[in-house]
Design an enzyme around this catalytic site. Structure first.
Site, PDB file in Angstrom:
ATOM      1  N   CYS A 367       6.955  15.608  -7.709  1.00  0.00           N
ATOM      2  CA  CYS A 367       6.915  17.014  -8.083  1.00  0.00           C
ATOM      3  C   CYS A 367       6.540  17.812  -6.841  1.00  0.00           C
ATOM      4  CB  CYS A 367       5.954  17.276  -9.238  1.00  0.00           C
ATOM      5  SG  CYS A 367       4.208  17.039  -8.856  1.00  0.00           S
ATOM      6  N   HIS A 525      -6.308  -2.334   6.473  1.00  0.00           N
ATOM      7  CA  HIS A 525      -6.809  -3.188   5.407  1.00  0.00           C
ATOM      8  C   HIS A 525      -7.593  -2.327   4.424  1.00  0.00           C
ATOM      9  CE1 HIS A 525      -9.651  -3.161   8.790  1.00  0.00           C
ATOM     10  NE2 HIS A 525     -10.610  -3.152   7.884  1.00  0.00           N
TER      11      HIS A 525
END
Length: 610
Positions: A367, A525
C-alpha cells in the site's frame, strides 16, 4: 496522471513518515508547555523553536537522502540542508524536501563516476573526501542562493494561503482534498503539502488548521455509518468493523472502497469535508502537530485544550453531513452488495501469459505507506491460507519497497500501475478492499488451482549442514542494504534454518549496530529477541561484485547471513572471521565465479557439519 502524482506523493511522504514520532514528540511538548498549554512552562517551551528550525527539517532531509543513497546520502542531505536553514532562519521543510534529495543524488552520481578510477585501498579515503568536498559546496550553495530563493517562494505561497484564510475560503480546499484522498493521494496531500504549511502556521500561532484538513476522519465515519444503517448484504455487514478501524485506528484507506463501489458518494465525502473544515475555520481550530494516523485518539492528543470543542464539533459536523447525504444516495441504490468474485475471472486476469503452474515463494501486500491497510490484508490472507493448509511467506510493504523476490503482489486497484514496475514477471493482483473475505476465498481457490506454494519453513527436515552449496549466491546485482539483508534472511528461511520473523530481527539488529566488519564483508544476523526463531545453525553467502552500501562509506561485497542456535552464534562468527582473515582467501571469495571455491574455504574451517 494519477499514477504519476501518487509516485511523487510517495516520495514526498517518505521524507516525513519515518519521522512521525519526532513530529509527535514536538507536538506533545508544544501542547503541554506552551503558554496556553496544559502545563505552561517558559523553560520547557524554549525547546519548541530549535526543534522546529533545526531538528525536524534535518530529519526530513536525512530521510530523503537516505532513500536515494543510503546512510551516506542521508548525511550529505543534512549538510546541504543546513545551509538552507541557516540562510533563512525560518522553518525550512520545503527546503529540506528539495535540498536533501538533490545533495544525495549528486553524491551518488559523483561516487559512481569516480568509483572505477579509484585505486585499490583508497576507496574509503576517496569516498569520505568526495562527500566532504561536495557537502561543502552544497551547504554554501544552500546558504547563498537556494535558501533565499525558497524563502521568497515560501513568502509568495504564504500570501496565497493568507488570502484564503483571511476571506474564510480555506474550507473550499475540501473540494480537492476529499476526492484526492479516495484516489490514494492522501499521504501526498497530508505529508507533501499540508504538513509543511501546518508546521509554519503552528510555529507562528501555536496550532494549525492545516493539520485537520486531511486527517479529519468525519467524512469517512459518515460514509461507513450510512452503509451500516442504509446498506444491505456484505456492505452493511462489514461497515461497522471498518468504522471502528477507521475512527480509532486512523486507517482512512479502509473506507475508500465503499466510496469507489458507488462513485456518486464522492459528493458525500466532499460535503462532509466542506462542513467540517468550515466549522474548524469558524472556531479557529487547529492541532499543534500532524496527527498520523488520523485517528480520533491521535487528533485529541494533539489538540490544544482551548480548541477541543471546535475540533470535536467539526468532526461531528462532517460525520453528520456525510452520513445524511450518503444515506440518501445509498437508499436509492438497487444493490448494496460488494461485487461477486469469479474464480475464472481471477485465472483469466492474473495468470494471463503464464502456462502451467506458477511457483509462489512470497506474497507481498503493498500500500502507499506499507503499514495500516496492507498489514490488515496480509494478516487476514495469512490466516485464510493457513486454514487451507498453506504456510507461505506473506509480507506487507510500501509500494517503493516491494522486494525483488516477491512472487505475487497484491495492492489496491488504483495503485496497480505503480506497483507493476517493481518486479517483472510477478503475479499482480488488484483488490478493492483489504478486508473482503469473499475476495480472498475466490483468490485462494484460483491460486490453489494454478500455483505451487513454497513453504516458509521445512519442518519435515532440519538442515544437517551449516553451509549448503545452494546458499552460495554469486554475482548478485547491487541493491540497498535492507534488501540485501532481507535476501540473506530469506535464504535462511527457505533452507529451514530459521522462521520468517528472524528476518525482521536481522533488520532491527542492523538499525542498532552495523554488521559491516571490514575488508568488504558484512555479517547480518538477528538480535537476541528472535533467537527463539532459529531452528538450526546456518549461514548463507551472497556475493555482490559492485558492493552494498552499509553506511559511512562501508561497501560490502560479501554478505554472510548468520543464524546460530543456542551458544553456537559466537563460534560461527569466529570461524567466519578466520575464513576472511587471509587476504588471499578473501580475494578469492570476492572475485570467484565458482561457488565451490567459497564452499571449500569454509569447509577448511570446519563450518559444514552441524
Amino acid at each position: 496522471m494519477t499514477s504519476k502524482l501518487q509516485r511523487i506523493g510517495r516520495f514526498l511522504s517518505r521524507m516525513v513518515m519515518p519521522n512521525i514520532s519526532a513530529f509527535i514528540a514536538w507536538g506533545i511538548i508544544t501542547t503541554l508547555f506552551n503558554p496556553d498549554g496544559w502545563f505552561p512552562s517558559t523553560a520547557m517551551n524554549m525547546l519548541v523553536v530549535p526543534l522546529m528550525i533545526y531538528a525536524l527539517p534535518s530529519l526530513v532531509a536525512y530521510a530523503g537522502g537516505q532513500h536515494i543513497y543510503g546512510h551516506k546520502g542521508g548525511i550529505i542531505a543534512v549538510v546541504g540542508t543546513m545551509g538552507v536553514i541557516i540562510g533563512t532562519q525560518t522553518p525550512m521543510f520545503v527546503g529540506a524536501m528539495i535540498m536533501g534529495p538533490i545533495s544525495a543524488y549528486l553524491l551518488k552520481r559523483v561516487d559512481g563516476m569516480l568509483k572505477r578510477h579509484t585505486p585499490i585501498g583508497f576507496e574509503m579515503l576517496m569516498s569520505n573526501f568526495t562527500a566532504g568536498v561536495l557537502g561543502t559546496i552544497m551547504i554554501i550553495l544552500g546558504y547563498v542562493m537556494i535558501g533565499p530563493i525558497i524563502g521568497h517562494l515560501n513568502a509568495l505561497f504564504k500570501l496565497g494561503v493568507d488570502f484564503a484564510v483571511s476571506r474564510s475560503l480555506l474550507f473550499l480546499a475540501a473540494i480537492f482534498i476529499e476526492p484526492g484522498k479516495v484516489l490514494f493521494l492522501n499521504n501526498a496531500i497530508n505529508h507533501g503539502i499540508l504538513t509543511p504549511l501546518g508546521l509554519q502556521q503552528s510555529l507562528a500561532k501555536g496550532d494549525a488548521i492545516f493539520f485537520l484538513l486531511e486527517t479529519n476522519p468525519g467524512p469517512g465515519i459518515g460514509i461507513l455509518a450510512a452503509y451500516w444503517v442504509n446498506g444491505r448484504g456484505s456492505a452493511k455487514l462489514t461497515a461497522p468493523g471498518a468504522l471502528i478501524i477507521h475512527a480509532l485506528g486512523g486507517i482512512h484507506e479502509i473506507y475508500f472502497p465503499y466510496v469507489m463501489m458507488y462513485p456518486v458518494l464522492f459528493v458525500s465525502v466532499i460535503i462532509g469535508g466542506l462542513v467540517g473544515d468550515f466549522i474548524f475555520q469558524l472556531f479557529d481550530s487547529g492541532l499543534v502537530a500532524m496527527a498520523s494516523p488520523g485517528s480520533l485518539l491521535a487528533i485529541l492528543a494533539l489538540a490544544p485544550k482551548n480548541k477541543l470543542f471546535g475540533i470535536l464539533l467539526g468532526i461531528i459536523g462532517s460525520s453528520v453531513a456525510s452520513f445524511l447525504s450518503a444515506g440518501l444516495l445509498i437508499a436509492r441504490r438497487e444493490s448494496w452488495e460488494m461485487p461477486d468474485h469469479d474464480e475464472m475471472a481471477f485465472e483469466t486476469d492474473i495468470f494471463k501469459g503464464y502456462q502451467g503452474n506458477y511457483e509462489i515463494a512470497k506474497i507481498v501486500f503493498a500500500c502507499d505507506a506499507g503499514m495500516g491497510s496492507s498489514a490488515m490484508g496480509a494478516s487476514l490472507l495469512q490466516k485464510m491460507l493457513r486454514a487451507s493448509g498453506v504456510n507461505v511467506l506473506i509480507e506487507n510493504v510500501s509500494l517503493d519497497d516491494i522486494p525483488e523476490d516477491a512472487s505475487a503482489i497484491i495492492t489496491f486497484n488504483d495503485l496497480l500501475p505503480c506497483a507493476r514496475q517493481a518486479v517483472p514477471g510477478a503475479l499482480y493482483i488488484g483488490i478493492k478492499d483489504f478486508l473482503d473475505r469473499a475476495y480472498y476465498e475466490a483468490l485462494i481457490d484460483a491460486l490453489l488451482k494454478r500455483c505451487h506454494f513454497k513453504e516458509v519453513t521445512m519442518n519435515h527436515q532440519v538442515p544437517d549442514q551449516i553451509l549448503m552449496k545452494s546458499n552460495i549466491i554469486l554475482d548478485k546485482a547491487s541493491v540497498s542494504k535492507e534488501e540485501a539483508i532481507r535476501y540473506a534472511g530469506q535464504l535462511l528461511v527457505e533452507s529451514g534454518y530459521v522462521e520468517a520473523n528472524y528476518i525482521e530481527g536481522m533488520l532491527a539488529r542492523e538499525e542498532k549496530f552495523t554488521t559491516f566488519i571490514g575488508n568488504g564483508v558484512a555479517i547480518p544476523h538477528g538480535e537476541n529477541a528472535v533467537k527463539d526463531s532459529i531452528i538450526a545453525s546456518g549461514i548463507v553467502v551472497v556475493q555482490y561484485p559492485n558492493g552494498i552500501d552499509f553506511g559511512s562509506g562501508n561497501i560490502a561485497k560479501l554478505v554472510i547471513g548468520i543464524a546460530g542456535k543456542g551458544n553456537e552464534h559466537l563460534q560461527i562468527l569466529s570461524n567466519v572471521a578466520e575464513a576472511i582473515e587471509e587476504d588471499e582467501l578473501l580475494n578469492q571469495m570476492l572475485r570467484t565465479k565458482n561457488p565451490d571455491t567459497i564452499y571449500d574455504i569454509f569447509a577448511a574451517e570446519g563450518m559444514l557439519a552441524q
